[in-house]
Write a protein that holds these residues in place. Structure first.
Motif, mmCIF file in Angstrom:
data_model
loop_
_atom_site.group_PDB
_atom_site.id
_atom_site.type_symbol
_atom_site.label_atom_id
_atom_site.label_comp_id
_atom_site.label_asym_id
_atom_site.label_seq_id
_atom_site.Cartn_x
_atom_site.Cartn_y
_atom_site.Cartn_z
ATOM 1 N N TYR A 80 -13.500 24.416 -31.120
ATOM 2 C CA TYR A 80 -12.270 23.663 -30.939
ATOM 3 C C TYR A 80 -11.422 23.740 -32.194
ATOM 4 C CZ TYR A 80 -14.691 20.094 -33.665
ATOM 5 O OH TYR A 80 -15.360 19.440 -34.663
ATOM 6 N N LEU A 81 -10.176 23.305 -32.047
ATOM 7 C CA LEU A 81 -9.233 23.233 -33.166
ATOM 8 C C LEU A 81 -8.666 21.824 -33.227
ATOM 9 C CD1 LEU A 81 -7.224 26.528 -32.533
ATOM 10 C CD2 LEU A 81 -8.949 26.168 -34.314
ATOM 11 N N ILE A 82 -8.324 21.384 -34.402
ATOM 12 C CA ILE A 82 -7.704 20.074 -34.582
ATOM 13 C C ILE A 82 -6.249 20.309 -34.958
ATOM 14 C CG2 ILE A 82 -7.733 17.888 -35.821
ATOM 15 C CD1 ILE A 82 -10.182 18.383 -34.088
ATOM 16 N N ARG A 83 -5.364 19.660 -34.182
ATOM 17 C CA ARG A 83 -3.936 19.800 -34.449
ATOM 18 C C ARG A 83 -3.278 18.420 -34.408
ATOM 19 N NH1 ARG A 83 -5.484 23.908 -35.873
ATOM 20 N NH2 ARG A 83 -4.790 26.028 -35.348
ATOM 21 N N GLU A 84 -2.360 18.196 -35.321
ATOM 22 C CA GLU A 84 -1.598 16.949 -35.353
ATOM 23 C C GLU A 84 -0.232 17.195 -34.699
ATOM 24 O OE1 GLU A 84 0.351 13.702 -38.450
ATOM 25 O OE2 GLU A 84 -0.712 15.474 -39.203
ATOM 26 N N VAL A 85 0.108 16.387 -33.705
ATOM 27 C CA VAL A 85 1.364 16.523 -32.995
ATOM 28 C C VAL A 85 2.008 15.147 -32.869
ATOM 29 C CG1 VAL A 85 2.532 17.356 -30.927
ATOM 30 C CG2 VAL A 85 0.395 18.432 -31.675
ATOM 31 N N ASN A 86 3.171 15.003 -33.426
ATOM 32 C CA ASN A 86 3.933 13.747 -33.342
ATOM 33 C C ASN A 86 3.115 12.557 -33.841
ATOM 34 O OD1 ASN A 86 6.059 15.192 -32.187
ATOM 35 N ND2 ASN A 86 5.313 14.810 -30.089
ATOM 36 N N GLY A 87 2.329 12.749 -34.922
ATOM 37 C CA GLY A 87 1.561 11.650 -35.526
ATOM 38 C C GLY A 87 0.211 11.407 -34.888
ATOM 39 N N THR A 88 -0.160 12.164 -33.882
ATOM 40 C CA THR A 88 -1.444 11.990 -33.186
ATOM 41 C C THR A 88 -2.250 13.262 -33.311
ATOM 42 O OG1 THR A 88 -0.420 10.489 -31.585
ATOM 43 C CG2 THR A 88 -2.546 11.457 -30.996
ATOM 44 N N TYR A 89 -3.585 13.060 -33.566
ATOM 45 C CA TYR A 89 -4.473 14.215 -33.662
ATOM 46 C C TYR A 89 -5.022 14.554 -32.281
ATOM 47 C CZ TYR A 89 -4.393 13.962 -38.739
ATOM 48 O OH TYR A 89 -3.984 13.967 -40.040
ATOM 49 N N TYR A 90 -5.053 15.856 -32.023
ATOM 50 C CA TYR A 90 -5.586 16.337 -30.749
ATOM 51 C C TYR A 90 -6.694 17.336 -31.021
ATOM 52 C CZ TYR A 90 -1.450 14.325 -28.510
ATOM 53 O OH TYR A 90 -0.485 13.462 -28.058
ATOM 54 N N ARG A 91 -7.709 17.254 -30.186
ATOM 55 C CA ARG A 91 -8.827 18.202 -30.246
ATOM 56 C C ARG A 91 -8.619 19.202 -29.087
ATOM 57 N NH1 ARG A 91 -15.080 17.504 -31.255
ATOM 58 N NH2 ARG A 91 -15.941 19.104 -29.870
ATOM 59 N N ILE A 92 -8.371 20.457 -29.465
ATOM 60 C CA ILE A 92 -8.117 21.511 -28.475
ATOM 61 C C ILE A 92 -9.362 22.377 -28.378
ATOM 62 C CG2 ILE A 92 -6.621 23.433 -27.816
ATOM 63 C CD1 ILE A 92 -4.454 22.209 -29.589
ATOM 64 N N GLU A 93 -10.093 22.186 -27.305
ATOM 65 C CA GLU A 93 -11.331 22.935 -27.111
ATOM 66 C C GLU A 93 -11.026 24.270 -26.407
ATOM 67 O OE1 GLU A 93 -14.101 20.483 -25.101
ATOM 68 O OE2 GLU A 93 -14.108 18.938 -26.655
ATOM 69 N N TYR A 94 -11.779 25.315 -26.766
ATOM 70 C CA TYR A 94 -11.536 26.648 -26.211
ATOM 71 C C TYR A 94 -12.833 27.380 -25.982
ATOM 72 C CZ TYR A 94 -12.391 28.195 -31.006
ATOM 73 O OH TYR A 94 -12.954 28.427 -32.224
ATOM 74 N N ARG A 95 -12.736 28.502 -25.265
ATOM 75 C CA ARG A 95 -13.860 29.386 -25.013
ATOM 76 C C ARG A 95 -13.656 30.660 -25.821
ATOM 77 N NH1 ARG A 95 -13.304 30.704 -19.122
ATOM 78 N NH2 ARG A 95 -15.010 32.148 -19.629
ATOM 79 N N SER A 96 -14.637 31.015 -26.605
ATOM 80 C CA SER A 96 -14.531 32.223 -27.433
ATOM 81 C C SER A 96 -15.144 33.442 -26.779
ATOM 82 C CB SER A 96 -15.205 31.986 -28.789
ATOM 83 O OG SER A 96 -16.578 31.649 -28.585
ATOM 84 N N ASP A 97 -15.750 33.235 -25.599
ATOM 85 C CA ASP A 97 -16.431 34.357 -24.929
ATOM 86 C C ASP A 97 -15.570 35.024 -23.864
ATOM 87 O OD1 ASP A 97 -16.359 32.211 -23.264
ATOM 88 O OD2 ASP A 97 -18.402 32.502 -22.483
#
Length: 408
Positions: A80-97
């Protein structure tokens, strides 16, 4: 050479695609994550649909992670990646396979390039067999014709591109050969005529010389005898004058032979060919050219010769006119169709008009223009062989040359 170029293109395309693949391999999830961030920033989390992405599986804000009893930063940098958008943190999970699709792209690209290559090779082979190869056999033909090698017929070619061209060249060869035979025959006849007349002239000329010698020596002192000798000299001179007239008549004879194919053709065919022939020339010279109204009808004669007559008349109008007025008028008189070419700027003298159809005659307005003086002579000869006529007149400062065709 063509195969080498196509091989270089294919290898180069594969090389560029593999380089691009190397740059983007394993980073597709980052691209899609950035798209998710932009969507949240502009529209909100509710508009993010993971089904639209190949690698993104879930997008979770910080508050939801607490409800699940999970650490928000657990496994950072792996799934996953952590991104801050408009003051809120979001956890963006992904598939690497997720498998890369560039391999499939390379296969499709190579298939398309191969198909194009085979198609191009087929086109080039067709051009070589149907156009270049037949044309190579014709390269030497104009050179051989220029050297006078007219006896050997050309090989027939069934190609739709060169069949008519070869047929036309062979017809040209036959015409040149026929003209050569006619010229040799004419030269032989002229030489025979000159030798014959030269021999015939010798007899009266010798008699005149003998009479003159006798008179100079006083062999005929009687007045009556001298008068008789004078009469004989005059008779011999008349004979020589007759021989000279034969030579002049032979030189003015119909030295040009025209073959006329008697038939029928429409007036519109004749005029359309002439108009098409001069269309580009009129545009380049910016000379207005008009053909008057006419009713179509059948005409007796040879279409090709009729076109040649009008072309000769048009050439004279272009050569000796000023380019301001050039018109073609069509009128009907009894059973004849009259085609008149009118042009302005004619400087021909009125008394010269009756001579313009004589062979090798050139008017006073022709000093600055090259020519043989045969154009209108040829027109008259051809028109008369087609049971027609051609004449010229001056009207309102305009030079008018009219070809008279017989109607069917």
């Amino acid at each position: 050479m063509t195969v080498c170029v196509m091989a270089v293109v294919i290898v180069g395309a594969n090389f560029l695609l593999l380089m691009e693949r190397g740059k983007t391999e394993g980073r597709r999830y980052r691209v899609e994550a950035n798209r998710v961030v932009e969507t949240i920033r502009e529209k909100g989390l509710s508009d993010v649909k993971t089904s639209e992405y190949e690698t993104i599986t879930e997008v979770v804000p910080l508050s939801s992670m607490a409800d699940r009893g999970k650490s928000f930063f657990e496994g950072e940098g792996e799934d996953y990646l952590i991104r801050e958008v408009n003051g809120t943190y979001y956890r963006i999970e992904y598939r690497s396979d997720v498998p890369e699709s560039s391999g499939h792209t390379i296969v499709v690209m190579n298939f398309v390039l191969a198909a194009m290559s085979f198609f191009l090779l087929g086109v080039l082979f067709f051009i070589r067999q149907k156009i270049l190869k037949p044309f190579s056999s014709l390269v030497e033909v104009p050179y051989e014709l220029s050297k006078g090698n007219l006896a050997v017929p050309m090989k027939e070619n069934k190609s739709r591109y060169f069949g008519r061209f070869v047929w036309g060249l062979d017809l040209l060869r036959e015409n040149l050969e026929e003209q050569k035979k006619k010229e040799l025959k004419l030269q032989k006849e002229k030489k025979t005529l000159i030798l014959s007349i030269s021999h015939d002239i010798k007899t009266p000329l010798s008699a005149i010389k003998l009479y003159a010698k006798a008179l100079s020596k006083g062999l005929y002192p009687e007045r009556e005898k001298q008068n008789e000798i004078a009469v004989h000299i005059n008779q011999k001179a008349d004979e020589i004058e007759g021989f000279v007239s034969q030579i002049v008549q032979a030189s003015r004879g119909d030295f040009l032979q025209f073959e006329i194919v008697s038939g029928e053709f429409y007036l519109s065919e004749l005029l359309s060919q002439v108009k098409e022939y001069y269309k580009e020339q009129q545009e380049l010279l910016r000379i207005p050219f008009e053909i008057g109204d006419y009713a179509d009808c059948l005409i007796k004669g040879d279409l090709d010769r009729g076109v040649e007559v009008l072309q000769n008349i048009m050439e004279n109008a272009l050569k000796y006119g000023d380019g301001e007025v050039l018109q073609m008028e069509i009128t009907r008189e009894e059973d004849c169709q009259l085609v008149t070419v009118r042009n302005s700027g004619c400087q021909l003298q009125e008394h010269e008009l009756p001579h313009i159809f004589e062979s090798f005659w050139r008017g006073s307005n022709a000093k600055k223009n090259e020519g043989s003086g045969l154009g209108l002579y040829i027109c008259r000869q051809m028109m008369r062989k087609m049971d027609g006529e051609v004449y010229a007149e001056m009207k309102d400062g305009m030079m008018c040359v009219t070809a008279v065709f017989r109607m069917v």
